[in-house]
Enzyme design. Structure first.
Site, PDB file in Angstrom:
ATOM      1  CD1 TRP A 143      -4.329   1.371  -1.803  1.00 36.50           C
ATOM      2  CD2 TRP A 143      -2.303   2.010  -1.109  1.00 36.50           C
ATOM      3  NE1 TRP A 143      -3.580   0.237  -1.604  1.00 36.50           N
ATOM      4  CE2 TRP A 143      -2.342   0.593  -1.168  1.00 36.50           C
ATOM      5  CE3 TRP A 143      -1.128   2.633  -0.679  1.00 36.50           C
ATOM      6  CZ2 TRP A 143      -1.237  -0.196  -0.827  1.00 36.50           C
ATOM      7  CZ3 TRP A 143      -0.039   1.838  -0.340  1.00 36.50           C
ATOM      8  CH2 TRP A 143      -0.115   0.444  -0.422  1.00 36.50           C
ATOM      9  CG  ASN A 176      -5.608  -6.049  -0.951  1.00 38.35           C
ATOM     10  OD1 ASN A 176      -5.182  -4.940  -0.643  1.00 38.35           O
ATOM     11  ND2 ASN A 176      -6.544  -6.653  -0.245  1.00 38.35           N
ATOM     12  CG  ASP A 233      -2.369  -7.339   1.443  1.00 35.41           C
ATOM     13  OD1 ASP A 233      -2.967  -6.637   0.606  1.00 35.41           O
ATOM     14  OD2 ASP A 233      -2.005  -6.907   2.546  1.00 35.41           O
ATOM     15  NE  ARG A 287       1.808  -5.538  -1.038  1.00 30.45           N
ATOM     16  CZ  ARG A 287       0.966  -4.871  -0.260  1.00 30.45           C
ATOM     17  NH1 ARG A 287       0.545  -3.660  -0.627  1.00 30.45           N
ATOM     18  NH2 ARG A 287       0.512  -5.370   0.866  1.00 30.45           N
TER      19      ARG A 287
END
Lengths: 267, 556
Positions: free
Chosen positions: B253, B271, B314, B341
């Site tokens: 995304w 994830n 996640d 992340r």
């Protein structure tokens, strides 16, 4: 709360029933599973998997709102059932689609209900009238109830349903590890050395917005003042046992538990 | 032309009537509107006419060569106009710029063409979205258009890809990516490579099986699909226990990069699902939380690097990869840079995937370091369960989908970093098609003494070392734009747009916009000889420029 409900509540309390059950505005008949232990457990599982991600494991809100306060805000079991079924269109709040049977939705709500109100078993009846007196002397200068009192601390008109009893005790005894946002202690020192003490309503890199101890609202540009410091000590004083005995605390809590939403008829 | 409008239109029609043939010819020869592949390939140029692809260029630098706005004068920027969406939800878009017109996607799949001179709408497109059943996990957002020829390309929350007529906003074609009812959505800004439009899907919290797709720009016909989770018989399939691969998430995304030298696409993947529950999907779970490198013509996998094998926090790797050639230990290297992340910053060889640098850029407690093979050395006790375990970073991560930037002159990599930890919980979830499928949750650690905060950090990609930082009171979600005049534009979480000196992080200018820059950065371009800074914040776009030179001296 209408006069009628109020006297009914007092009557039920006199009979030894928990006031917290009796004074809920909506009929308990709405949800067939309210109080059903097995259903509540299922509901907990459903909540954790489907809702906790947005609403938090304790339902106090992460990306979605605090759900422990929805009943306090006047929503009913039936209304909430509708919300869960339909979602909130145009927001992230999803609908629970038709593949999930009604009774699972009711079980979810039965579980949420247990988070919303203080558990009846924990409640030891105190003297609410004495509690109110203690409140007026020690608390009303900073807190507002039904439109009266101070504003340094949060409005407590709904505190009886908004927070569980252990949380209230921790707050009053000074054992909370957190400040409520909008009430963090702050001291601003102006260029000429004057200090302003109060609670922080908001801030960013360049400014801070304060309510001082005289309830004056004022914003300050950081570039125009000498210093802005956040305190370590809550702006709410600690009411330890030497100041507030266990008995008085119990009475105070009984009074607080009667506060279930803004009621202009209460003076 | 400053003639009376009505008259001029009559005059023009009268003029054109006998000349219809000539006008058609003009269009075919490439009227000024038509966007060519070469222009996209050129990226941001000194003339400042164009911003035609997500990252400014295919390498995602978000680095502008424009020179009017400088550290010395940035504090004199003045607002020129503000555009309002009149729609719920916030901008997360990278505005495209072409010939003094802005092309903008907004929340809920509304999109506009806006006059860059006045901020006035030229056209508005609004997709009729299903009333319920949309599954976009994290807001009804869109991250921007791609463009080629006279078409704009936009993904939709109900998992379609649309081509719109650049001149009118009318639909040219509408391709279905997947069924939104079973958890698919799309929010990614497409990119155009040659004659294809590249997109991905969201749905990592809804039990999808992710993919990257290419569509023919002309027709909307699908050219290829790369599943981010290998099917039976394919390499990597056995990294998913049982049937878990079918619903293993791994969305795409956030827009990737393209390297024309090797015709390779670089995309970060999302994830694995369910997000937190380890036993639901034993194994490494390829190609979740990875960088996948694909042949742009065929969608064939060239290589991959998995940042977080068997992720349980996640940690989507849907951050923006940046490509560059930089010296490392005295040797020029072709690299891909990636602030993840999961808390680590990576520099990889972009032709081989070999690790050059892997170093935490925020407090990171789940892995000690990345070993020579590129595998994280796990710190025990960081698998979520019913009792909960505390890990840094939190699920939102050390950084996330908001764009980093790269200055090819100073070779600094700029990232908007977050310092935050969380307690993660996990439960065995049940898969119901179209329902959230995460198997847990997190509670942010946010106490008096342990408050999350944010910082803009400048990293040296050759070492991973921090050169400077600019600390912000709370974590921000703004992307970064940087310029050749040593400016860095970004936003804080409280709604300020901020200009820093990109050499040292010094604050140069700020303005309270009233809403934060969310998952997007300002863009900059030239308009009638004046450099513009376009700031998307909340539901507004605001154009800024230096004070105009007095008109009196200018030639009419």
């Amino acid at each position: 709360m209408s006069m009628l409900q109020r006297s009914a509540a007092v009557f039920l309390t006199a009979l030894g029933l928990s006031a917290s059950v009796a004074v809920h505005a909506q009929p308990a008949a709405g949800n067939p599973y309210n109080g059903n232990e097995a259903a509540i457990k299922t509901g907990m599982g459903l909540f954790r998997i489907r809702c906790a991600d947005c609403h938090g494991m304790d339902a106090k809100g992460v990306r979605g709102p605090d759900l422990t306060q929805v009943w306090a805000s006047g929503r009913t079991d039936d209304g909430l059932f509708g919300t869960l079924r339909a979602g909130v269109p145009g927001t992230e709040m999803p609908a629970i689609d038709v593949r999930t049977p009604d009774d699972e939705v009711w079980k979810l709500l039965a579980y949420l209900r247990t988070l919303a109100a203080p558990a009846p078993s924990e409640q030891v009846a105190g003297n609410a009238q004495n509690g109110e007196r203690i409140y007026r002397v020690n608390c009303a200068s900073c807190h507002r109830v039904n439109g009266r009192g101070g504003r340094i601390g949060p409005d407590l008109s709904r505190i009886g349903v908004a927070r569980a009893r252990p949380v209230l005790i921790r707050r009053i005894r000074g054992a909370m590890e957190d400040f409520l946002s909008g009430y963090e202690p702050v001291t601003v020192t102006t260029m000429n050395g004057q200090t302003v003490q109060g609670v922080k309503k908001n801030e960013d890199l360049f400014s801070v917005q304060v309510m001082d101890s005289r309830e004056r609202l004022q914003g300050y540009l950081r570039s125009d003042v000498r210093d802005v410091t956040g305190g370590k000590q809550s702006a709410m004083p600690v009411f330890g046992p030497e100041r507030l005995s266990e008995n008085d605390l119990n009475d105070l809590l009984s009074y607080l538990s009667t506060l279930r939403g803004f009621d202009p008829s209460v003076k | 032309m400053r003639s009376i409008p009505v008259l001029s239109r009559v005059a023009r029609v009268a003029l054109l009537l006998p000349l219809v043939g000539a006008v058609t010819l003009l269009a075919q020869q490439g009227a000024p509107g038509l966007v060519t592949n070469q222009e996209i390939l050129d990226g941001l140029k000194e003339d400042g006419r164009n911003w035609l692809t997500f990252g400014g260029n295919y390498a995602n630098h978000r680095f502008s060569p424009l020179t009017q706005i400088t550290p010395e004068n940035v504090a004199t920027l003045q607002p020129q106009w503000t555009f309002q969406t009149n729609t719920l939800g916030n901008f997360e878009t990278t505005t495209l710029v072409r010939d003094n017109i802005l092309y903008v996607t907004g929340p809920q799949n509304v999109a506009w063409a806006v006059d860059a001179r006045s901020g006035r709408q030229i056209w508005r497109y609004r997709r009729e979205l299903p009333a319920t059943g949309l599954t976009a996990c994290c807001g009804l957002v869109n991250r921007g258009f791609a463009v080629l020829g006279d078409k704009l390309f936009m993904t939709t929350l109900d998992a379609h890809l649309l081509a719109l007529d650049m001149k009118t906003g009318a639909i040219v074609w509408d391709a279905t990516l997947e069924d939104y009812k079973i958890g698919y959505a799309s929010t990614i800004a497409p990119i155009v490579v040659k004659d294809k439009v590249i997109v991905g899907v969201a749905g990592g919290e809804y039990g999808i099986r992710g993919f990257i797709d290419a569509y023919e720009a002309n027709t909307g016909k699908r050219a290829w699909r790369f599943y981010t989770i290998p099917g039976p018989g394919e390499p990597g399939h056995n990294t998913w226990a049982g049937d878990s691969w079918k619903i293993g998430g791994t969305g795409v995304w956030v827009t990737g990069a393209y390297d024309p030298e090797t015709n390779s696409l670089f995309y970060g993947t999302g994830n694995p699902g369910p997000d937190y529950h380890s036993e639901s999907r034993e194994g490494d779970n390829l190609y979740s939380d990875s960088l996948v490198v694909l042949d742009a013509d065929t969608g064939k996998l060239k290589w991959h690097y998995q940042f977080t094998p068997h992720d349980v926090h996640d940690y989507d790797s849907t951050e923006v990869p940046i490509l560059a050639d930089i010296p490392v230990n005295g040797q020029m290297r072709k690299v891909v840079m990636f602030a993840n992340r999961n808390g680590f910053y990576y520099t990889l060889d972009r032709n081989t995937g070999k690790i050059i640098v892997a170093k935490p850029f925020v407090v990171t407690t789940w892995a000690k370091e990345i070993d020579a093979q590129g595998r994280p050395m796990l710190i025990p006790g960081h698998t979520p369960d019913e009792k909960g375990e505390t890990t840094c970073p939190d699920l939102t991560g050390g950084t996330n989908f908001w764009q980093p930037a790269f200055d090819p002159r100073t070779r600094l990599f700029f990232v908007n970093a977050r310092e935050a930890c969380a307690t993660f919980y996990a439960y065995k979830p049940e898969y119901v098609p179209g329902q959230r499928f995460t198997g847990g949750a997190q509670q942010l650690v946010n106490t008096r003494d342990n408050k999350p905060y944010g910082a803009i950090r400048a990293l040296d990609p050759a070492t991973g070392e921090r050169k400077w930082e600019f600390v912000m009171p709370t974590p921000s979600r703004s992307g970064i734009l940087t310029t050749t005049t040593n400016l860095l534009f970004t936003g804080d979480n409280e709604g300020n747009v901020i200009a820093l000196d990109s050499r040292n992080g010094k604050l140069l200018w700020h303005h309270q916009m009233g809403a934060n820059l969310h998952g997007t950065s300002p863009v900059t371009y030239m308009l009638d000889g004046r450099q513009q800074l376009l700031v998307p914040s909340g539901t507004t776009l605001t154009a800024w420029a230096l004070p105009a030179v007095p008109r009196a001296t200018a030639q009419q």
